[in-house]
Scaffold this active site. Structure first.
Site, PDB file in Angstrom:
ATOM      1  N   LYS A 200       4.399  -8.213  -4.287  1.00 36.67           N
ATOM      2  CA  LYS A 200       2.962  -8.257  -4.028  1.00 36.67           C
ATOM      3  C   LYS A 200       2.478  -6.835  -3.789  1.00 36.67           C
ATOM      4  O   LYS A 200       2.908  -6.168  -2.836  1.00 36.67           O
ATOM      5  CB  LYS A 200       2.647  -9.135  -2.825  1.00 36.67           C
ATOM      6  CG  LYS A 200       1.148  -9.281  -2.558  1.00 36.67           C
ATOM      7  CD  LYS A 200       0.887 -10.219  -1.394  1.00 36.67           C
ATOM      8  CE  LYS A 200      -0.600 -10.369  -1.115  1.00 36.67           C
ATOM      9  NZ  LYS A 200      -0.863 -11.238   0.046  1.00 36.67           N
ATOM     10  N   LYS A 252       2.405 -10.539  -7.943  1.00 39.84           N
ATOM     11  CA  LYS A 252       0.965 -10.581  -7.671  1.00 39.84           C
ATOM     12  C   LYS A 252       0.456  -9.160  -7.476  1.00 39.84           C
ATOM     13  O   LYS A 252       1.046  -8.418  -6.684  1.00 39.84           O
ATOM     14  CB  LYS A 252       0.699 -11.412  -6.414  1.00 39.84           C
ATOM     15  CG  LYS A 252      -0.773 -11.537  -6.037  1.00 39.84           C
ATOM     16  CD  LYS A 252      -0.950 -12.335  -4.761  1.00 39.84           C
ATOM     17  CE  LYS A 252      -2.430 -12.459  -4.397  1.00 39.84           C
ATOM     18  NZ  LYS A 252      -2.632 -13.212  -3.150  1.00 39.84           N
TER      19      LYS A 252
END
Length: 328
Positions: A200, A252
């Site tokens: 992320k 992400k």
């Protein structure tokens, strides 16, 4: 006049008709591969539009239940819940409250759809803290990794007690998957799945999400989310999470990190998800609203690119609409 050499190999033969193109398509997108992220606001009596994400809302309990039923009927792969509490505090106590907005939302959706739709919940504190960070703060103002893990463990137990199928730890705390797995197993929730937000990144594309969750963040999360220039680190994080017991891992954002997605897919033997995030959604919606791109083909092309890069599962705010487009 010189003679024109005619091509012997003609790849265009396989592109001549829609049926031929479909027959040899290397990548496909199915509704069952799409997960719908949704926001539910405590105390809301009707859906609240999110200005930077046209078509996306902060749900009330009633509209959330309706969205979950629709998602199940469309054959989506899951629904990911984000809770917006009416009050926040320094330690995000609403995240571990059995009567908190996220826990109630999990129970509502599970009661509505049963096993027809995997019910997922974001496991993080950023929506619940008055400072907007993903964990509790130390005396120096930084996020205290190990103190945060204790809260994550309790949050996992509370969500599992509510019936959640999948928890998605997204805070990028070191060791979070191992601690959550141990907490779940220790509480008898050995079947609860962990979708780890492994790679992320500290991205500029999260902007609309901050509006969607009424974020209180001041500053940034670069001390715990990954630097956008680091690809190998994303693979390392995914491998660590798998070793700690993650059932699935995630990259992400998606579009700016398709190379990382491909590398993670090649490195692990568990399902890989990618999150087509708010800023990616908003860019397409804004361009389409100005007539600069053809919206529906752009949606499907975006999702196909994420699948082609290696995602088994795609979290996207277009999930329901894409399922309807694919069914045409």
């Amino acid at each position: 006049m010189s003679r024109v050499e005619r091509p012997v190999v003609r790849p265009r033969r396989l592109r001549r008709t829609p049926a031929l193109r479909a027959m040899v398509a290397e990548t496909s997108v199915a509704a069952s591969q799409l997960v719908l992220p949704v926001f539910v606001a405590e105390g809301a009596d009707a859906p609240r539009p999110i200005s930077s994400m046209p078509g996306v809302v902060q749900h009330s309990r009633d509209s959330l239940r309706a969205a979950a039923v629709e998602a199940a009927e469309l054959g989506l792969g899951g629904i990911m819940l984000f809770g917006l509490p009416a009050a926040k505090d320094a330690v995000g106590s609403g995240a571990t409250d059995p009567q908190g907005v996220l826990t109630v939302a999990v129970r509502d959706v599970v009661a509505e759809v049963g096993d027809a739709l995997p019910v997922m919940a974001d496991l993080c504190l950023d929506e619940f803290t008055d400072h907007g960070h993903c964990g509790v703060l130390a005396a120096d103002g930084g996020v205290d990794n190990d103190a945060t893990l204790e809260v994550y463990a309790e949050m996992a137990r509370v969500l599992a007690d509510a019936g959640v199928d999948v928890v998605g730890p997204s805070g990028m705390m070191d060791g979070q998957v191992a601690v959550i797995r141990d907490a779940l197993d220790g509480a008898g929730h050995t079947a609860t799945t962990i979708l780890a937000y492994s790679a992320k990144y500290a991205s500029a594309f999260y902007g609309p999400f901050r509006e969607a969750v009424d974020s209180s963040l001041s500053g940034d999360r670069r001390a715990y989310q990954q630097d956008p220039g680091n690809g190998r680190e994303g693979v390392r994080e995914a491998l660590l999470d798998v070793a700690e017991g993650a059932d699935m891992v995630m990259v992400k954002p998606a579009l700016a990190y398709l190379d990382v997605l491909r590398r993670v897919r090649d490195a692990v033997d568990v399902p890989v998800a990618a999150y087509n995030i708010s800023g990616e959604y908003a860019m397409v919606e804004a361009a389409a609203a100005h007539g600069w791109i053809d919206r529906e083909p752009a949606i499907l092309e975006t999702l196909t690119s994420i699948r082609r890069a290696g995602a088994d599962v795609v979290l996207t705010y277009w999930a329901a609409e894409a399922a309807r487009l694919l069914a045409r």
